[in-house]
Design a protein around this motif. Structure first.
Motif, short mmCIF file in Angstrom:
data_model
loop_
_atom_site.label_atom_id
_atom_site.label_comp_id
_atom_site.label_asym_id
_atom_site.label_seq_id
_atom_site.Cartn_x
_atom_site.Cartn_y
_atom_site.Cartn_z
N THR A 1 -8.02 21.17 3.08
CA THR A 1 -7.72 20.45 1.84
C THR A 1 -6.78 21.24 0.95
O THR A 1 -5.87 20.68 0.33
CB THR A 1 -9.01 20.13 1.07
N MET A 2 -6.99 22.56 0.89
CA MET A 2 -6.09 23.41 0.09
C MET A 2 -4.66 23.36 0.63
O MET A 2 -3.70 23.32 -0.14
CB MET A 2 -6.61 24.84 0.07
N VAL A 3 -4.52 23.34 1.95
CA VAL A 3 -3.19 23.27 2.56
C VAL A 3 -2.51 21.95 2.20
O VAL A 3 -1.33 21.92 1.84
CB VAL A 3 -3.30 23.43 4.09
N TYR A 4 -3.26 20.83 2.30
CA TYR A 4 -2.69 19.53 1.94
C TYR A 4 -2.34 19.48 0.46
O TYR A 4 -1.31 18.91 0.07
CB TYR A 4 -3.66 18.41 2.30
N ALA A 5 -3.20 20.05 -0.39
CA ALA A 5 -2.95 20.04 -1.83
C ALA A 5 -1.68 20.79 -2.18
O ALA A 5 -0.96 20.42 -3.12
CB ALA A 5 -4.14 20.64 -2.57
N GLN A 6 -1.37 21.84 -1.42
CA GLN A 6 -0.16 22.61 -1.67
C GLN A 6 1.11 21.84 -1.28
O GLN A 6 2.20 22.15 -1.74
CB GLN A 6 -0.21 23.94 -0.92
N GLN A 7 0.94 20.79 -0.45
CA GLN A 7 2.08 19.98 -0.02
C GLN A 7 2.36 18.83 -0.98
O GLN A 7 3.39 18.17 -0.87
CB GLN A 7 1.82 19.42 1.38
N MET B 1 0.82 -1.21 0.00
CA MET B 1 0.00 0.00 0.00
C MET B 1 0.86 1.26 0.00
O MET B 1 0.53 2.27 -0.61
CB MET B 1 -0.92 -0.01 1.22
N SER B 2 1.98 1.21 0.73
CA SER B 2 2.87 2.36 0.81
C SER B 2 3.49 2.70 -0.54
O SER B 2 3.95 3.80 -0.75
CB SER B 2 3.98 2.11 1.84
N ARG B 3 3.48 1.70 -1.47
CA ARG B 3 4.00 1.96 -2.81
C ARG B 3 3.02 2.77 -3.65
O ARG B 3 3.42 3.44 -4.62
CB ARG B 3 4.31 0.64 -3.53
N LEU B 4 1.73 2.68 -3.30
CA LEU B 4 0.70 3.35 -4.10
C LEU B 4 0.35 4.72 -3.57
O LEU B 4 -0.09 5.60 -4.32
CB LEU B 4 -0.56 2.48 -4.15
N LEU B 5 0.48 4.92 -2.25
CA LEU B 5 0.16 6.22 -1.67
C LEU B 5 1.00 6.49 -0.43
O LEU B 5 1.59 5.58 0.15
CB LEU B 5 -1.33 6.33 -1.35
N ASP B 6 1.04 7.74 -0.06
CA ASP B 6 1.75 8.17 1.14
C ASP B 6 0.84 7.90 2.34
O ASP B 6 -0.10 8.65 2.60
CB ASP B 6 2.08 9.66 1.02
N VAL B 7 1.10 6.81 3.07
CA VAL B 7 0.23 6.38 4.16
C VAL B 7 0.16 7.42 5.26
O VAL B 7 -0.93 7.71 5.80
CB VAL B 7 0.70 5.03 4.73
N GLN B 8 1.27 8.01 5.61
CA GLN B 8 1.27 9.01 6.68
C GLN B 8 0.43 10.23 6.30
O GLN B 8 -0.34 10.73 7.13
CB GLN B 8 2.71 9.44 6.98
N LEU B 9 0.55 10.68 5.06
CA LEU B 9 -0.25 11.81 4.60
C LEU B 9 -1.72 11.43 4.55
O LEU B 9 -2.59 12.23 4.92
CB LEU B 9 0.22 12.26 3.21
N GLY C 1 3.70 14.69 -5.87
CA GLY C 1 3.79 13.46 -6.65
C GLY C 1 2.49 12.68 -6.61
O GLY C 1 1.54 13.04 -5.92
N THR C 2 2.46 11.58 -7.37
CA THR C 2 1.25 10.75 -7.49
C THR C 2 0.85 10.13 -6.16
O THR C 2 -0.34 10.05 -5.83
CB THR C 2 1.48 9.64 -8.53
N LYS C 3 1.84 9.67 -5.38
CA LYS C 3 1.54 9.03 -4.10
C LYS C 3 0.85 10.00 -3.15
O LYS C 3 -0.08 9.62 -2.44
CB LYS C 3 2.83 8.49 -3.47
N VAL D 1 -4.28 12.14 -0.55
CA VAL D 1 -5.25 13.21 -0.31
C VAL D 1 -6.63 12.81 -0.83
O VAL D 1 -7.65 12.96 -0.15
CB VAL D 1 -4.78 14.53 -0.98
N LEU D 2 -6.67 12.26 -2.05
CA LEU D 2 -7.95 11.88 -2.65
C LEU D 2 -8.62 10.74 -1.90
O LEU D 2 -9.83 10.76 -1.68
CB LEU D 2 -7.74 11.50 -4.12
#
Length: 206
Positions: A130-136, A1-9, A139-141, A146-147
């Motif tokens: 959400t805007m704050v997270y989007a600014q961070q 799963m960590s390969r597909l997305l940033d788990v911590q984020l 990359g795809t992960k 976020v999504l």
């Protein structure tokens, strides 16, 4: 799963939005705004509200900063506007004016769009977070995190409203009317808090 997305984020996005949007807390307000609807209308209102909220927040995630910059609108101004709108809705709940919502043409229920979809669900807090997270995102992960967090929070919101009928049957008409007044009081408090924070932010910028 960590390969597909940033788990911590993902965890950070989900927990933050869950706390801000508060799925359990939407139940009394949802019941208040849909008190005179049939079960079918209430289900449709829940779907519409979720669609509106998800679309608004997603739109602000991608284009929010550009739109606000183009219009010369600051985030505190957006927050104050949301607070004023919620305050108007709270007054109508407290006086009972929203207990008989007026359907709009085509069978759609107006409260599903405003105030339920926005600014109640897609409010200033959720939009700004959400805007704050989007600014961070870089990359795809990160975008996947976020999504996915956004989707799961809206799934929780839908489930809380979908099963609000159970709460409604338990409370009955008198209980629902009482919940309407309590929800109005809570919304008024939230609105005043939003306005106060906006005013304080404006004051710091002067």
């Amino acid at each position: 799963m960590s390969r597909l997305l940033d788990v911590q984020l993902f965890i950070s996005v989900f927990v933050t939005l869950f706390v801000i949007m508060d799925p359990p807390g939407t139940v009394p307000v949802f019941l208040a705004l849909t008190s005179s609807m049939t079960q079918h209308q209430r289900k449709r209102a829940a779907r519409q509200a979720i669609a509106v909220s998800f679309g608004v927040i997603l739109g602000f995630a991608f284009f929010g900063q550009q739109v606000l910059t183009y219009l010369h609108v600051t985030l505190p101004a957006l927050q104050a506007a949301g607070g004023l709108l919620l305050l108007l809705i709270a007054m109508e709940l407290l006086t009972g004016k929203l207990e008989d919502p007026t359907p709009v043409p085509g069978g759609a229920v107006n409260v599903a769009m405003v105030p339920l979809g926005t600014p109640l669900l897609a409010g200033p807090g959720a939009i700004v977070a959400t805007m704050v997270y989007a600014q961070q995102v870089d990359g795809t992960k990160q975008w996947a995190a976020v999504l996915l967090g956004l989707v799961l929070v809206h799934a929780c919101l839908y489930l809380s409203m979908r099963f609000a009928d159970v709460v409604n049957r338990v409370l009955g008409s008198s209980g629902t009317s009482l919940i309407s007044r309590i929800a109005g009081l809570l919304l008024a408090a939230i609105a005043v808090q939003l306005l106060a924070e906006a005013v304080l932010t404006f004051a710091r910028q002067v």
